[in-house]
Scaffold this motif. Structure first.
Motif, PDB file in Angstrom:
ATOM      1  N   TYR A 150       0.857  -1.186   0.000  1.00 37.87           N
ATOM      2  CA  TYR A 150       0.000   0.000   0.000  1.00 37.87           C
ATOM      3  C   TYR A 150       0.891   1.233   0.000  1.00 37.87           C
ATOM      4  CZ  TYR A 150      -3.483  -3.476   1.209  1.00 37.87           C
ATOM      5  OH  TYR A 150      -4.304  -4.582   1.182  1.00 37.87           O
ATOM      6  N   LEU A 151       0.827   1.993  -1.083  1.00 35.18           N
ATOM      7  CA  LEU A 151       1.672   3.178  -1.225  1.00 35.18           C
ATOM      8  C   LEU A 151       0.803   4.420  -1.397  1.00 35.18           C
ATOM      9  CD1 LEU A 151       3.892   1.035  -1.634  1.00 35.18           C
ATOM     10  CD2 LEU A 151       4.843   2.496  -3.427  1.00 35.18           C
ATOM     11  N   ALA A 153      -0.731   7.822  -2.690  1.00 33.59           N
ATOM     12  CA  ALA A 153      -0.845   8.517  -3.981  1.00 33.59           C
ATOM     13  C   ALA A 153      -0.492   9.985  -3.773  1.00 33.59           C
ATOM     14  CB  ALA A 153      -2.252   8.361  -4.539  1.00 33.59           C
ATOM     15  N   SER A 196       2.681   6.123  -5.620  1.00 36.17           N
ATOM     16  CA  SER A 196       1.948   4.881  -5.872  1.00 36.17           C
ATOM     17  C   SER A 196       2.126   4.406  -7.310  1.00 36.17           C
ATOM     18  CB  SER A 196       0.464   5.069  -5.559  1.00 36.17           C
ATOM     19  OG  SER A 196      -0.072   6.157  -6.306  1.00 36.17           O
ATOM     20  N   ARG A 200       3.813   0.965  -8.646  1.00 30.25           N
ATOM     21  CA  ARG A 200       3.183  -0.011  -9.538  1.00 30.25           C
ATOM     22  C   ARG A 200       4.154  -0.461 -10.631  1.00 30.25           C
ATOM     23  NH1 ARG A 200      -2.457   3.171  -9.638  1.00 30.25           N
ATOM     24  NH2 ARG A 200      -3.557   1.979  -8.039  1.00 30.25           N
ATOM     25  N   VAL A 210       0.477  -3.284  -6.128  1.00 31.81           N
ATOM     26  CA  VAL A 210       0.552  -2.029  -5.392  1.00 31.81           C
ATOM     27  C   VAL A 210      -0.821  -1.367  -5.405  1.00 31.81           C
ATOM     28  CG1 VAL A 210       1.543   0.293  -5.325  1.00 31.81           C
ATOM     29  CG2 VAL A 210       3.007  -1.683  -5.812  1.00 31.81           C
ATOM     30  N   ALA A 212      -2.959   1.963  -4.291  1.00 33.98           N
ATOM     31  CA  ALA A 212      -2.799   3.366  -3.925  1.00 33.98           C
ATOM     32  C   ALA A 212      -3.710   3.720  -2.758  1.00 33.98           C
ATOM     33  CB  ALA A 212      -3.114   4.265  -5.118  1.00 33.98           C
TER      34      ALA A 212
END
Length: 254
Positions: A150-151, A153, A196, A200, A210, A212
């Motif tokens: 989980y990154l 955005a 994000s 990816r 990944v 966002a």
């Protein structure tokens, strides 16, 4: 040819700084605990700085914990000043992060203290603020240690470590340096990219999905979303974008 000591020489950025200095024909003193030099306790520091003209400080703390990072940077800055003054060092050049001056929490707030303590010391100091490194995206995936990451955005203008190293060496060796009262120099990549989306691209190569997220709960997420950690109008934009950099990494691996 100058003799230059690099604090954090074996780290992510430090390795590139050492390479750039070596390629340009300078004598490099690699300072890290791995080489027997501790910039917290001072062990080995006097010997390492003997004859050095400049210290390039790219040492960093290994976690994002604000309190621990602040303690590390505060102590290392004072230790480098004391030992550097004793050894006759003429300048300290350090790498910081774009937006550190605006930060209120987290690792960036620790870097803000780092800047302040260095600037308050007896030796002249030059600061280069850099955008987050391309290499940072891989660390974000590594920390989550799973098949889904989980990154946030959030916008960043990611930059290659090698590009930062070249700019930092240029700044350290500039015989004049920035004009008095000029903005702190900044270095960033060529375009704004979401963390994000960069994740990816890398995740697709690693087999990691990944997802966002909005970044809420992260230190200064609202500031980041508003672009507070993007380069200013005076910044130097250089090096490859994330996709181009990643393609280059793939080519080197083959």
């Amino acid at each position: 040819m100058s003799k230059i000591a690099v604090a954090g020489a074996t780290g992510r950025l430090g390795r590139h700084v050492v390479d750039v200095l070596t390629e340009r024909g300078h004598v490099v003193v690699r300072m890290s605990r791995a080489t027997g030099v501790d910039i917290i306790t001072g062990e080995g520091l006097a010997e390492a700085l003997t004859g050095a003209e400049i210290v390039i400080d790219v040492a960093s703390w290994h976690s994002s914990d604000e309190e621990a990072a602040t303690a590390f940077f505060r102590t290392s800055a004072r230790t480098l000043h004391a030992a550097g003054q004793e050894a006759g060092v003429t300048l300290i050049a350090m790498a910081s992060i774009i937006g550190a001056d605006k930060a209120t929490a987290g690792f960036l707030a620790a870097k803000k203290v780092h800047e302040e303590v260095l600037l308050a010391g007896p030796l002249p100091v030059r600061i280069l603020r850099a955008a987050q490194f391309h290499e940072f995206v891989g660390s974000l995936l590594d920390w989550q240690q799973g098949q889904v990451a989980y990154l946030p955005a959030l916008p960043s203008q990611l930059v290659a470590c090698r590009t930062v190293a070249e700019a930092l060496v240029d700044l350290a060796l500039d015989p004049v340096g920035p004009a008095h009262g000029a903005p702190v120099p900044e270095i960033a990549g060529p375009r704004t990219e979401l963390l994000s989306e960069a994740g990816r691209l890398l995740g697709a190569r690693r087999g990691v999905e990944v997802v966002a997220v909005d970044g809420s709960g992260m230190p200064d997420a609202a500031l980041a979303a508003d672009g507070a950690f993007l380069p200013g109008p005076h910044a130097t934009l250089a090096g490859p974008g994330f996709r181009e950099w990643l393609d280059g990494q793939d080519s080197e691996a083959r």
